[in-house]
Design a protein around this motif. Structure first.
Motif, PDB file in Angstrom:
ATOM      1  N   LEU A  55      -2.158   4.022   5.850  1.00  0.00           N
ATOM      2  CA  LEU A  55      -1.225   4.666   6.765  1.00  0.00           C
ATOM      3  C   LEU A  55      -1.344   6.182   6.680  1.00  0.00           C
ATOM      4  O   LEU A  55      -1.787   6.723   5.665  1.00  0.00           O
ATOM      5  CB  LEU A  55       0.216   4.267   6.426  1.00  0.00           C
ATOM      6  CG  LEU A  55       0.567   2.784   6.524  1.00  0.00           C
ATOM      7  CD1 LEU A  55       1.913   2.518   5.851  1.00  0.00           C
ATOM      8  CD2 LEU A  55       0.603   2.321   7.976  1.00  0.00           C
ATOM      9  N   VAL A  56      -0.926   6.836   7.745  1.00  0.00           N
ATOM     10  CA  VAL A  56      -0.812   8.294   7.748  1.00  0.00           C
ATOM     11  C   VAL A  56       0.467   8.650   8.496  1.00  0.00           C
ATOM     12  O   VAL A  56       0.765   8.074   9.547  1.00  0.00           O
ATOM     13  CB  VAL A  56      -2.048   8.969   8.392  1.00  0.00           C
ATOM     14  CG1 VAL A  56      -2.247   8.521   9.832  1.00  0.00           C
ATOM     15  CG2 VAL A  56      -1.946  10.490   8.303  1.00  0.00           C
TER      16      VAL A  56
ATOM     17  N   GLY B 214      -0.135  11.911   3.813  1.00  0.00           N
ATOM     18  CA  GLY B 214       0.847  12.746   4.487  1.00  0.00           C
ATOM     19  C   GLY B 214       0.143  13.718   5.419  1.00  0.00           C
ATOM     20  O   GLY B 214      -0.804  14.390   5.017  1.00  0.00           O
ATOM     21  N   SER B 215       0.589  13.784   6.654  1.00  0.00           N
ATOM     22  CA  SER B 215      -0.024  14.686   7.626  1.00  0.00           C
ATOM     23  C   SER B 215       0.680  16.037   7.584  1.00  0.00           C
ATOM     24  O   SER B 215       1.899  16.113   7.747  1.00  0.00           O
ATOM     25  CB  SER B 215       0.067  14.086   9.030  1.00  0.00           C
ATOM     26  OG  SER B 215      -0.656  14.857   9.954  1.00  0.00           O
ATOM     27  N   ILE B 216      -0.089  17.096   7.354  1.00  0.00           N
ATOM     28  CA  ILE B 216       0.475  18.442   7.233  1.00  0.00           C
ATOM     29  C   ILE B 216      -0.252  19.381   8.192  1.00  0.00           C
ATOM     30  O   ILE B 216      -1.467  19.575   8.076  1.00  0.00           O
ATOM     31  CB  ILE B 216       0.342  18.984   5.796  1.00  0.00           C
ATOM     32  CG1 ILE B 216       1.061  18.061   4.803  1.00  0.00           C
ATOM     33  CG2 ILE B 216       0.901  20.402   5.704  1.00  0.00           C
ATOM     34  CD1 ILE B 216       0.832  18.449   3.347  1.00  0.00           C
TER      35      ILE B 216
ATOM     36  N   ILE C  75       2.341  19.566  -0.103  1.00  0.00           N
ATOM     37  CA  ILE C  75       1.313  18.738  -0.749  1.00  0.00           C
ATOM     38  C   ILE C  75       1.789  18.294  -2.128  1.00  0.00           C
ATOM     39  O   ILE C  75       1.678  17.117  -2.501  1.00  0.00           O
ATOM     40  CB  ILE C  75      -0.018  19.507  -0.869  1.00  0.00           C
ATOM     41  CG1 ILE C  75      -0.634  19.733   0.508  1.00  0.00           C
ATOM     42  CG2 ILE C  75      -1.003  18.745  -1.768  1.00  0.00           C
ATOM     43  CD1 ILE C  75      -1.850  20.641   0.493  1.00  0.00           C
ATOM     44  N   ALA C  76       2.335  19.233  -2.893  1.00  0.00           N
ATOM     45  CA  ALA C  76       2.816  18.905  -4.239  1.00  0.00           C
ATOM     46  C   ALA C  76       3.939  17.879  -4.182  1.00  0.00           C
ATOM     47  O   ALA C  76       3.994  16.944  -4.996  1.00  0.00           O
ATOM     48  CB  ALA C  76       3.286  20.173  -4.940  1.00  0.00           C
TER      49      ALA C  76
ATOM     50  N   VAL D 245      -3.564  13.812   1.537  1.00  0.00           N
ATOM     51  CA  VAL D 245      -2.989  14.498   2.692  1.00  0.00           C
ATOM     52  C   VAL D 245      -4.059  14.686   3.756  1.00  0.00           C
ATOM     53  O   VAL D 245      -5.262  14.676   3.467  1.00  0.00           O
ATOM     54  CB  VAL D 245      -2.395  15.876   2.317  1.00  0.00           C
ATOM     55  CG1 VAL D 245      -1.232  15.714   1.362  1.00  0.00           C
ATOM     56  CG2 VAL D 245      -3.458  16.801   1.745  1.00  0.00           C
ATOM     57  N   TYR D 246      -3.587  14.835   4.977  1.00  0.00           N
ATOM     58  CA  TYR D 246      -4.462  15.180   6.094  1.00  0.00           C
ATOM     59  C   TYR D 246      -4.019  16.547   6.586  1.00  0.00           C
ATOM     60  O   TYR D 246      -2.930  16.700   7.141  1.00  0.00           O
ATOM     61  CB  TYR D 246      -4.340  14.136   7.205  1.00  0.00           C
ATOM     62  CG  TYR D 246      -5.129  14.485   8.448  1.00  0.00           C
ATOM     63  CD1 TYR D 246      -6.508  14.307   8.487  1.00  0.00           C
ATOM     64  CD2 TYR D 246      -4.494  15.003   9.570  1.00  0.00           C
ATOM     65  CE1 TYR D 246      -7.236  14.634   9.620  1.00  0.00           C
ATOM     66  CE2 TYR D 246      -5.216  15.331  10.710  1.00  0.00           C
ATOM     67  CZ  TYR D 246      -6.584  15.145  10.726  1.00  0.00           C
ATOM     68  OH  TYR D 246      -7.302  15.480  11.851  1.00  0.00           O
TER      69      TYR D 246
END
Length: 408
Positions: free
Chosen positions: A86-87, A117-119, A170-171, A181-182
Motif C-alpha cells: 500500500l501507499v 507513506g507518500s510525502i 519521514i521519521a 516513503v515515496y
C-alpha cells in the motif's frame, strides 16, 4: 474507438474499470488469464502467466466518519483482490498516518502488508495550490499554508524548513511502522539526499517529537482510534464513541423516519425479490423467461421498470444495475466516475471532487449505518459493468442471469 469484447463483458469508452477492477485483472493475469479467441465465442485459451506485484493507494485524510471509513473498506477490498502493498496519498497529519498502521494491524495482524507513506516536499506556491484544492485527494489545510508562507520569507525561500519538515514526517512514519516513503516534488538527487540525511539524524524516540510537529488536520476531523501517548500519534484503542455504536442498528422508529423512501422500496425489493436467494426470485425469473419470448412483452416490461426507476433513482438504463450494492444509489447518474467498487480518493469534506454534491458512498454509509450494515457495504465480489447490456432491462438481466451478479 474501443473493442467489442473486454474483460468481464463489453468494454466502455471511458471509466471502463476502476482500481479494484484493475487489481482483479492483474490477479487473473498472474494466474493465467483465460480469453475468448477472436471470432470464436465458445473457444478459450489461457495466456501466459505474468508476474506483477500490484500495490494500491489509500487516502485516510478525510473529515467525516463515513468518508474516512469507506476509504478503509475500499483498501480492504483492494487487499482481498490482490494488492500486495500500500501507499498513502498525500497529507500532513502524523496521527492519521499512524491510524493506517493501527487499522492494518487490527484487521490483518501479522499478515498486514507493507505500506509506504507518500510525502510531497512542499514549497509555499505548492502549499497554496494544494490548499485551494488544486489536486483532489491531497490534504493541505489553511494552517499549513500559513506556515509555508511564513517559511518562504527566509533568504532560501523556506527550502531548509521544507526539507526538515519532510524529514520529520519521514521519521514519524518510520517510528510508527511504515516500510518506506515515496518522495515527490521538485527534487534532485542531491535534495533527496539532504532530506534523508536529516531524517537519519532523528534517532531513538526523536520520531515522537518529530511527529508532534506534523498535525495539520481539519477542524472536527474524525479519528478512528483514541489518541496515543505522544502528540499526533494513535493508540491501539478504537474511538470509544464510535466503537459503542458501530454495527448496531438504530431504533425501528429512527429507521422508519429515515427520509429516503426510495431506499426503503429498494431494500424491500432486494431482500424479497432480486437477491438470488430471495423468496420471490425463482417465481419472478419464471415470469421473465416467458416475457423474454415476446419482443412486445419485453418492451412493455422494460418501460414499466423505467417508469419506476427513473424518478426514484435517476436510472440511466445501463442494464447492469448496482443499486443493491450502493444502498440504492445509482452510480451511473450520481457518481461522475461511475464507481461501483467503492469511493475514489478525491472527496473533500464529503463532497465530490468534480460536482458540489455529497459522495454517494458517504451517503450509502450513513444509510446503511441505520441498519448496522455499514461495515459490510463493500463485502461483495468485484463488479464489472457489461456495456453490451446498456439499454436493456436490468430486472430481466438479473432474473435471467445475464448481469454481473450471475458472474459472482
Amino acid at each position: 474507438d474501443y473493442p467489442v469484447d473486454g474483460f468481464s463483458g463489453q468494454a466502455q469508452p471511458v471509466f471502463d474499470t476502476d482500481s479494484v477492477g484493475l487489481l482483479e485483472l492483474i490477479r487473473r493475469m498472474n494466474e493465467g488469464l483465460r480469453v475468448t479467441l477472436p471470432g470464436r465465442r465458445n473457444a478459450e485459451t489461457e495466456l501466459g502467466h505474468t508476474a506483477f506485484h500490484p500495490g494500491a493507494a489509500v487516502n485516510p485524510f478525510k473529515l467525516y466518519e463515513g468518508e474516512y471509513l469507506t476509504q478503509l473498506y475500499k483498501m480492504d477490498f483492494k487487499l482481498r483482490t490482490g494488492a500486495k502493498w500500500l501507499v498513502s496519498q498525500i497529507g500532513y497529519d502524523a496521527r492519521k498516518h499512524h491510524e493506517l498502521i493501527r487499522y492494518l494491524n487490527l484487521k490483518h495482524g501479522e499478515e498486514a502488508p507493507p505500506i509506504l507513506g507518500s510525502i510531497f516536499v512542499l514549497s509555499a506556491p505548492a502549499a497554496r495550490f494544494f490548499g485551494r484544492w488544486g489536486i483532489p485527494g491531497v490534504a493541505v489545510n489553511s494552517e499549513l499554508v500559513e506556515v509555508a508562507n511564513r517559511a518562504a520569507k527566509s533568504k532560501d525561500r523556506g527550502r531548509a524548513f521544507f526539507y526538515e519538515f519532510a524529514a520529520k514526517l519521514i521519521a514519524g512514519l518510520r517510528g510508527t511502522g511504515y516500510s518506506g516513503v515515496y518522495l515527490s516534488g521538485r527534487l534532485t538527487y542531491k535534495r533527496i539526499e539532504q532530506i534523508l540525511d536529516i531524517a537519519e539524524s532523528i534517532t531513538g524516540d526523536g520520531w515522537k517529537d518529530a511527529a508532534a510537529e506534523i498535525g495539520y488536520s481539519q477542524p472536527d476531523e474524525f479519528y478512528l482510534f483514541e489518541p496515543g501517548d505522544s502528540t499526533n500519534t494513535a493508540s491501539d484503542e478504537l474511538n470509544r464513541e464510535y466503537d459503542a455504536r458501530r454495527g448496531r442498528p438504530a431504533s425501528f422508529v429512527r429507521r422508519a423516519l429515515h427520509p429516503d423512501f426510495a431506499y426503503r422500496i429498494g431494500r424491500f425489493g432486494k431482500h424479497a425479490i432480486f437477491d438470488h436467494d430471495a423468496p420471490a426470485f425463482n417465481a419472478s425469473a419464471a415470469i421473465y423467461r416467458q416475457i423474454d419470448k415476446s419482443k412486445i412483452a419485453t418492451k412493455v416490461a422494460h418501460a414499466a421498470e423505467q417508469m419506476m426507476k427513473v424518478p426514484l433513482y435517476g436510472c440511466r438504463d445501463c442494464g447492469d444495475c448496482s443499486l443493491p450494492e450502493i444502498a440504492e444509489l445509482c452510480p451511473e447518474s450520481q457518481c461522475v466516475k461511475n464507481q461501483r467498487n467503492g469511493p475514489c480518493g478525491g472527496t473533500r469534506a464529503g463532497k465530490c471532487e468534480i460536482l458540489d454534491k455529497d459522495c454517494i458512498y458517504l451517503r450509502a454509509y450513513n444509510t446503511l449505518k441505520l441498519y448496522g450494515e455499514e461495515e459490510d457495504m463493500l463485502n461483495h465480489p468485484v463488479t464489472f459493468t457489461d456495456a453490451s447490456l446498456k439499454g436493456t432491462a436490468s430486472w430481466a438481466n438479473t432474473f435471467l442471469k445475464r448481469d454481473h451478479y450471475a458472474k459472482e
